[in-house]
Design a protein around this motif. Sequence first.
Motif, mmCIF file in Angstrom:
data_model
loop_
_atom_site.group_PDB
_atom_site.id
_atom_site.type_symbol
_atom_site.label_atom_id
_atom_site.label_comp_id
_atom_site.label_asym_id
_atom_site.label_seq_id
_atom_site.Cartn_x
_atom_site.Cartn_y
_atom_site.Cartn_z
ATOM 1 N N ILE A 137 -14.935 27.325 -46.144
ATOM 2 C CA ILE A 137 -13.994 26.558 -46.963
ATOM 3 C C ILE A 137 -14.331 25.066 -46.929
ATOM 4 O O ILE A 137 -14.141 24.353 -47.918
ATOM 5 C CB ILE A 137 -12.541 26.818 -46.493
ATOM 6 C CG1 ILE A 137 -11.543 26.245 -47.486
ATOM 7 C CG2 ILE A 137 -12.302 26.248 -45.116
ATOM 8 C CD1 ILE A 137 -11.549 26.916 -48.827
ATOM 9 N N SER A 138 -14.874 24.568 -45.797
ATOM 10 C CA SER A 138 -15.269 23.158 -45.730
ATOM 11 C C SER A 138 -16.445 22.879 -46.660
ATOM 12 O O SER A 138 -16.457 21.871 -47.381
ATOM 13 C CB SER A 138 -15.627 22.782 -44.296
ATOM 14 O OG SER A 138 -14.506 22.906 -43.441
ATOM 15 N N ALA A 141 -15.152 31.266 -41.430
ATOM 16 C CA ALA A 141 -14.118 30.948 -42.413
ATOM 17 C C ALA A 141 -13.948 29.444 -42.580
ATOM 18 O O ALA A 141 -13.847 28.933 -43.708
ATOM 19 C CB ALA A 141 -12.793 31.582 -41.984
ATOM 20 N N ALA A 142 -13.909 28.715 -41.461
ATOM 21 C CA ALA A 142 -13.709 27.262 -41.538
ATOM 22 C C ALA A 142 -14.892 26.566 -42.204
ATOM 23 O O ALA A 142 -14.715 25.672 -43.046
ATOM 24 C CB ALA A 142 -13.479 26.706 -40.136
ATOM 25 N N LEU A 147 -5.377 22.213 -47.293
ATOM 26 C CA LEU A 147 -6.371 22.258 -46.222
ATOM 27 C C LEU A 147 -5.924 21.459 -45.006
ATOM 28 O O LEU A 147 -6.167 21.870 -43.863
ATOM 29 C CB LEU A 147 -7.712 21.730 -46.735
ATOM 30 C CG LEU A 147 -8.443 22.581 -47.773
ATOM 31 C CD1 LEU A 147 -9.788 21.963 -48.111
ATOM 32 C CD2 LEU A 147 -8.624 24.003 -47.283
ATOM 33 N N SER A 157 -5.355 22.986 -41.289
ATOM 34 C CA SER A 157 -5.972 22.367 -40.119
ATOM 35 C C SER A 157 -4.925 21.999 -39.074
ATOM 36 O O SER A 157 -5.145 22.180 -37.864
ATOM 37 C CB SER A 157 -6.750 21.116 -40.548
ATOM 38 O OG SER A 157 -7.733 21.437 -41.508
ATOM 39 N N CYS A 177 -8.140 31.048 -44.951
ATOM 40 C CA CYS A 177 -9.239 30.311 -45.575
ATOM 41 C C CYS A 177 -9.772 31.041 -46.809
ATOM 42 O O CYS A 177 -10.119 30.403 -47.809
ATOM 43 C CB CYS A 177 -10.356 30.087 -44.568
ATOM 44 S SG CYS A 177 -9.907 29.027 -43.168
ATOM 45 N N SER A 178 -9.824 32.368 -46.752
ATOM 46 C CA SER A 178 -10.310 33.134 -47.902
ATOM 47 C C SER A 178 -9.380 33.005 -49.096
ATOM 48 O O SER A 178 -9.838 32.945 -50.246
ATOM 49 C CB SER A 178 -10.457 34.608 -47.516
ATOM 50 O OG SER A 178 -11.395 34.765 -46.474
ATOM 51 N N HIS A 191 -9.134 33.701 -40.827
ATOM 52 C CA HIS A 191 -10.136 34.002 -41.851
ATOM 53 C C HIS A 191 -9.472 34.313 -43.187
ATOM 54 O O HIS A 191 -9.963 33.912 -44.254
ATOM 55 C CB HIS A 191 -10.983 35.180 -41.380
ATOM 56 C CG HIS A 191 -12.172 35.458 -42.232
ATOM 57 N ND1 HIS A 191 -12.106 36.220 -43.388
ATOM 58 C CD2 HIS A 191 -13.479 35.081 -42.119
ATOM 59 C CE1 HIS A 191 -13.302 36.296 -43.931
ATOM 60 N NE2 HIS A 191 -14.153 35.618 -43.190
ATOM 61 N N GLN A 224 -7.627 30.379 -49.813
ATOM 62 C CA GLN A 224 -7.828 29.061 -50.400
ATOM 63 C C GLN A 224 -9.123 28.981 -51.193
ATOM 64 O O GLN A 224 -9.237 28.170 -52.113
ATOM 65 C CB GLN A 224 -7.820 27.993 -49.297
ATOM 66 C CG GLN A 224 -6.464 27.756 -48.684
ATOM 67 C CD GLN A 224 -5.422 27.380 -49.707
ATOM 68 O OE1 GLN A 224 -5.609 26.468 -50.518
ATOM 69 N NE2 GLN A 224 -4.299 28.084 -49.686
ATOM 70 N N ILE A 264 -11.615 21.971 -43.269
ATOM 71 C CA ILE A 264 -10.887 22.307 -42.048
ATOM 72 C C ILE A 264 -11.341 21.365 -40.948
ATOM 73 O O ILE A 264 -12.543 21.239 -40.671
ATOM 74 C CB ILE A 264 -11.137 23.771 -41.644
ATOM 75 C CG1 ILE A 264 -10.728 24.715 -42.772
ATOM 76 C CG2 ILE A 264 -10.379 24.107 -40.372
ATOM 77 C CD1 ILE A 264 -9.260 24.660 -43.127
#
Length: 456
Positions: free
Chosen positions: A328-329, A324-325, A263, A267, A229-230, A226, A232, A420
């Motif tokens: 960001i996606s 989170a995924a 990203l 992944s 991703c945060s 998490h 990014q 992601i």
Amino acid sequence: MDETLIVHIEKESKVPQQQQQQPQQEQIPLLKSEHTQNHEIQENGNHDDTDLDKTLQKLELFLTLLGFNQSSVLSIVLSWIFFLLLGVVLPVVILELNNCPGCESGQIKSFELDILISQALLAAASLLCLSHNLRKYGIRKFLFVDRYSGHMERFSEQYRKKISDSVRLLVLWVLPCFLLKTAREIIRILYVPHESWWQSAAISLAFITSWTYITTIFLSASVLFHLVCSLQIIHFNDYVKHLETEHDCFLLIQEHVRLRYYLSKISHRFRIYLLLEFLIVIVSHFMTLFLTTGYTGLLTYINGGDFAVSSVVEVVGVILCLNAAAKISHRAQGIGSIASRWHALATCTSGEVSQMRNSTSTSSLEAANRSSLVYNFSESDLESLDFVAEPTNTQLASYMSSYQKRQALVMYLQNNPGGITIFGWTVDRGLINTIFFIELTVATFILGKTIIFTAH
């Protein structure tokens, strides 16, 4: 005469040499001042990064205590031995030695063994995947906050805030689960027959310690994902700001290529972990559903309370990762729509268009003044276009060039959204809905089978 000439020539030859040496002597302090200036700049930059460095050191120390920092062979061996002893061997030995006369200890023991297996598998998968990435990349490259990325000076304060928020998020979820587990153990001590209060208290304390260690490992891995991703999301928010102010489409494409590369790296590093986590949690929940619905006896909080506690922990970990995924996606996929809006506004309110309109308006006024001497009647819109001067070829070429660059950027962003992925499947709302309906289908099937069997 020859001696005087030689002396005079030597004096003249020494003069330019002294003049050449003087600038060299004057250049030395300048070089020193530049060096000191660069040194002062580095010191100021290091001073700005001290807070982030301290935060990263605290985070690394916390991960080391949990066993994630496996940088040497000795640390790997010690970490896994401690995990096996505290997380697996200790609860299994207690379950084998703990006898509960008159409370169906065999059925309770099978329940708790199944729960222990699922929790140990989740913690082992988290420890294996995260320790491998930390050992390979280090804490800075693992979080993409290293100095070589070129953005640490700009976002150091935001990085530090995100890391602190992630630690608070971990405490926020571990503490309620810990209280729920402690309440369950206290209730079991009070209502289950026992030979000695001290023995029951020691057994419950051992269970709580082992469970807390395993749960913290699992939730820490989810919170780390998490956090990555945060961090990014900070760069994507900054990219949106640049998209509204930057006019060089080539620089915008370069920056988006870098973000999409990050990203893809995230992944690639987390795909095995996410896949194992989803599979273990899904299988664990189906086994829990099958055991609880197929049990013919009375299911209470004493013999089945661990099912509720473990299910809550597993759901929290999966929700943290999916949230989170997906966030960001969706942020990466939304860049295309923002770029389309920016392109439309730039096209409609372009300075080149206004210049073209100004030039055409002045020329049309001159043409109208000339035509008023000849025509005394009102003309239609189509006929009035004959007196509007067309823009020059240079203006059209410049306008079409900037328009085509923006159009190319928008097409690139729409066709390369990023996000992601897990072996090609993007983690977004579509994948979450698919997982939900698969679980709902299997859960309905298990409920149908167990309810039919218990009815007979």
